[in-house]
Motif scaffolding. Structure first.
Motif, PDB file in Angstrom:
ATOM      1  N   PRO A 145      19.849   8.157   6.087  1.00  0.00           N
ATOM      2  CA  PRO A 145      20.588   8.175   7.349  1.00  0.00           C
ATOM      3  C   PRO A 145      21.378   9.462   7.509  1.00  0.00           C
ATOM      4  N   LEU A 146      21.878   9.690   8.709  1.00  0.00           N
ATOM      5  CA  LEU A 146      22.630  10.912   9.013  1.00  0.00           C
ATOM      6  C   LEU A 146      24.126  10.686   9.062  1.00  0.00           C
ATOM      7  N   VAL A 147      24.565   9.443   9.181  1.00  0.00           N
ATOM      8  CA  VAL A 147      25.992   9.178   9.344  1.00  0.00           C
ATOM      9  C   VAL A 147      26.324   7.814   8.766  1.00  0.00           C
ATOM     10  N   ALA A 166      27.685  17.459   8.542  1.00  0.00           N
ATOM     11  CA  ALA A 166      28.288  18.607   9.222  1.00  0.00           C
ATOM     12  C   ALA A 166      29.353  18.217  10.241  1.00  0.00           C
ATOM     13  N   GLY A 167      29.080  17.228  11.072  1.00  0.00           N
ATOM     14  CA  GLY A 167      30.059  16.848  12.077  1.00  0.00           C
ATOM     15  C   GLY A 167      29.428  16.071  13.214  1.00  0.00           C
ATOM     16  N   VAL A 168      30.215  15.775  14.213  1.00  0.00           N
ATOM     17  CA  VAL A 168      29.763  15.050  15.396  1.00  0.00           C
ATOM     18  C   VAL A 168      30.290  15.776  16.631  1.00  0.00           C
ATOM     19  N   ASP A 169      29.793  15.368  17.793  1.00  0.00           N
ATOM     20  CA  ASP A 169      30.298  15.906  19.057  1.00  0.00           C
ATOM     21  C   ASP A 169      31.601  15.182  19.374  1.00  0.00           C
ATOM     22  N   GLU A 170      32.698  15.793  19.009  1.00  0.00           N
ATOM     23  CA  GLU A 170      34.001  15.146  19.169  1.00  0.00           C
ATOM     24  C   GLU A 170      34.441  15.085  20.625  1.00  0.00           C
ATOM     25  N   GLY A 216      34.324  11.757  22.349  1.00  0.00           N
ATOM     26  CA  GLY A 216      35.319  10.728  22.051  1.00  0.00           C
ATOM     27  C   GLY A 216      34.706   9.553  21.299  1.00  0.00           C
ATOM     28  N   GLU A 217      35.109   8.347  21.676  1.00  0.00           N
ATOM     29  CA  GLU A 217      34.639   7.168  20.976  1.00  0.00           C
ATOM     30  C   GLU A 217      33.168   6.868  21.264  1.00  0.00           C
ATOM     31  N   LEU A 218      32.544   7.613  22.159  1.00  0.00           N
ATOM     32  CA  LEU A 218      31.109   7.485  22.416  1.00  0.00           C
ATOM     33  C   LEU A 218      30.310   8.515  21.619  1.00  0.00           C
ATOM     34  N   TRP A 219      30.889   9.021  20.537  1.00  0.00           N
ATOM     35  CA  TRP A 219      30.280  10.097  19.768  1.00  0.00           C
ATOM     36  C   TRP A 219      28.897   9.747  19.237  1.00  0.00           C
ATOM     37  N   ARG A 220      28.665   8.470  18.902  1.00  0.00           N
ATOM     38  CA  ARG A 220      27.342   8.104  18.374  1.00  0.00           C
ATOM     39  C   ARG A 220      26.249   8.368  19.405  1.00  0.00           C
ATOM     40  N   HIS A 221      26.531   8.069  20.658  1.00  0.00           N
ATOM     41  CA  HIS A 221      25.552   8.266  21.726  1.00  0.00           C
ATOM     42  C   HIS A 221      25.535   9.707  22.219  1.00  0.00           C
ATOM     43  N   GLY A 222      26.657  10.396  22.066  1.00  0.00           N
ATOM     44  CA  GLY A 222      26.768  11.730  22.631  1.00  0.00           C
ATOM     45  C   GLY A 222      26.436  12.859  21.685  1.00  0.00           C
ATOM     46  N   THR A 223      26.131  12.548  20.421  1.00  0.00           N
ATOM     47  CA  THR A 223      25.850  13.587  19.436  1.00  0.00           C
ATOM     48  C   THR A 223      24.354  13.752  19.226  1.00  0.00           C
ATOM     49  N   PRO A 224      23.780  14.914  19.531  1.00  0.00           N
ATOM     50  CA  PRO A 224      22.366  15.162  19.199  1.00  0.00           C
ATOM     51  C   PRO A 224      22.168  15.091  17.686  1.00  0.00           C
ATOM     52  N   GLU A 225      20.992  14.667  17.248  1.00  0.00           N
ATOM     53  CA  GLU A 225      20.764  14.461  15.821  1.00  0.00           C
ATOM     54  C   GLU A 225      21.033  15.712  15.000  1.00  0.00           C
ATOM     55  N   TYR A 226      20.643  16.883  15.496  1.00  0.00           N
ATOM     56  CA  TYR A 226      20.795  18.093  14.692  1.00  0.00           C
ATOM     57  C   TYR A 226      22.265  18.421  14.429  1.00  0.00           C
ATOM     58  N   VAL A 227      23.152  17.970  15.309  1.00  0.00           N
ATOM     59  CA  VAL A 227      24.576  18.257  15.136  1.00  0.00           C
ATOM     60  C   VAL A 227      25.116  17.569  13.888  1.00  0.00           C
ATOM     61  N   PHE A 228      24.624  16.374  13.577  1.00  0.00           N
ATOM     62  CA  PHE A 228      25.082  15.666  12.393  1.00  0.00           C
ATOM     63  C   PHE A 228      24.901  16.498  11.122  1.00  0.00           C
ATOM     64  N   THR A 229      23.848  17.295  11.069  1.00  0.00           N
ATOM     65  CA  THR A 229      23.564  18.046   9.845  1.00  0.00           C
ATOM     66  C   THR A 229      23.768  19.555   9.977  1.00  0.00           C
ATOM     67  N   GLU A 230      23.921  20.062  11.193  1.00  0.00           N
ATOM     68  CA  GLU A 230      23.971  21.518  11.360  1.00  0.00           C
ATOM     69  C   GLU A 230      25.174  22.016  12.159  1.00  0.00           C
ATOM     70  N   LYS A 231      26.080  21.170  12.546  1.00  0.00           N
ATOM     71  CA  LYS A 231      27.194  21.605  13.398  1.00  0.00           C
ATOM     72  C   LYS A 231      27.921  22.796  12.779  1.00  0.00           C
ATOM     73  N   PHE A 232      28.120  23.807  13.600  1.00  0.00           N
ATOM     74  CA  PHE A 232      28.847  25.004  13.182  1.00  0.00           C
ATOM     75  C   PHE A 232      29.325  25.726  14.447  1.00  0.00           C
ATOM     76  N   PRO A 233      30.555  26.209  14.449  1.00  0.00           N
ATOM     77  CA  PRO A 233      31.557  26.127  13.385  1.00  0.00           C
ATOM     78  C   PRO A 233      32.181  24.738  13.292  1.00  0.00           C
ATOM     79  N   ALA A 234      32.950  24.544  12.251  1.00  0.00           N
ATOM     80  CA  ALA A 234      33.613  23.261  12.071  1.00  0.00           C
ATOM     81  C   ALA A 234      34.719  23.074  13.102  1.00  0.00           C
ATOM     82  N   THR A 235      34.842  21.848  13.592  1.00  0.00           N
ATOM     83  CA  THR A 235      35.951  21.499  14.479  1.00  0.00           C
ATOM     84  C   THR A 235      37.151  21.110  13.634  1.00  0.00           C
ATOM     85  N   THR A 236      38.317  21.609  13.985  1.00  0.00           N
ATOM     86  CA  THR A 236      39.546  21.239  13.291  1.00  0.00           C
ATOM     87  C   THR A 236      40.552  20.729  14.315  1.00  0.00           C
TER      88      THR A 236
END
Length: 256
Positions: free
Chosen positions: A150-152, A163-167, A170-190
């Protein structure tokens, strides 16, 4: 019921073995999440994967294993056209391939019978085809296992991801995050917590997030815990421990 997390092991099996020795999985309340990037850069990618798989099999109700971008890039290489050499060319000194194939098997894939030589007179496409065929034949179960990851992983209080999610979703991040973002998101969100839970991730070396560029410890802010300690340079893994109340601690584990 503490939850531990380890990320970005990158072929460093001895460091992983020492890190696992610090995690009390003998206690059924202990949880462990691997955040991906088991292969590449180090000399024992196969050893890392075998150790991660063995840990998961020994404690199936306690251990979660996620995929990282390097793991999925390996699968993409196997699935891609034989004239696509990007992954193989990025495997410096063929470290990952050498960990997956016996020396004579690799030599034959390279078109000769000398297990001490990495040389090849084959054209790139033929060499790539041969190596991929050998890896598929020798490591079919490993390949199937990586494909199944799994990715998450989500708990009541945290989201674990390579790597991260599409923050911004918001709370709909599971639906709003493309699969590649889970493993390749850059730069990191802080910064603050935007999805209702704290994110635990690797992928981005923590030295890039700390104000002091020589620090490789866990980077923490209100909404995130980043744990990639750059093992290929530091020769150490960060082991994160999260308590039920959300408090956390860390240890740095190397060869000593």
């Amino acid at each position: 019921m503490p939850t531990y997390a380890i990320s970005d092991i990158h072929g460093h099996a001895e460091q992983l073995r020492n890190a696992l020795a610090t995690i009390p999985l003998v206690d059924p309340g202990t949880r462990l999440v691997f955040l991906g990037d088991y292969i590449d850069r180090g000399s024992d990618s196969l050893g890392v994967i075998e150790l991660v798989r063995a840990t998961q099999r020994a404690h199936p109700d306690q251990v979660v294993v996620l995929a990282g971008n390097h793991d999925l890039w390996f699968i993409d290489w196997l699935d891609d056209d034989d004239n696509e050499l990007t992954w193989l060319m990025s495997d410096l000194d063929l470290l990952t391939v050498k960990s997956l194939l016996e020396p004579m098997v690799l030599a034959q894939a390279l078109g000769h019978e000398d297990p001490t030589s990495d040389a090849s007179d084959l054209d790139g496409t033929t060499m790539n085809r041969n190596i991929k065929a050998a890896v598929r034949a020798r490591r079919a179960d490993l390949i199937a296992w990586i494909r199944s990851l799994p990715l998450v992983h989500e708990t009541d209080s945290h989201v674990f991801v390579h790597a991260g999610v599409d923050e911004d979703a918001g709370e709909l991040w599971r639906h709003g995050t493309p699969e590649y973002v889970f493993t390749e998101k850059f730069p990191a969100t802080t910064g603050p917590m935007l999805i209702g839970k704290r994110i635990v991730a690797g992928h981005v070396r923590t030295t890039a997030l700390h104000r002091d560029p020589g620090v490789h410890t866990v980077f923490a802010d209100e909404g995130h815990l980043y744990i990639d300690g750059y093992v290929e340079a530091t020769h150490r893994l960060n082991v994160l421990r999260i308590e039920d109340d959300g408090s956390w601690s860390e240890s740095s584990v190397g060869l000593d």
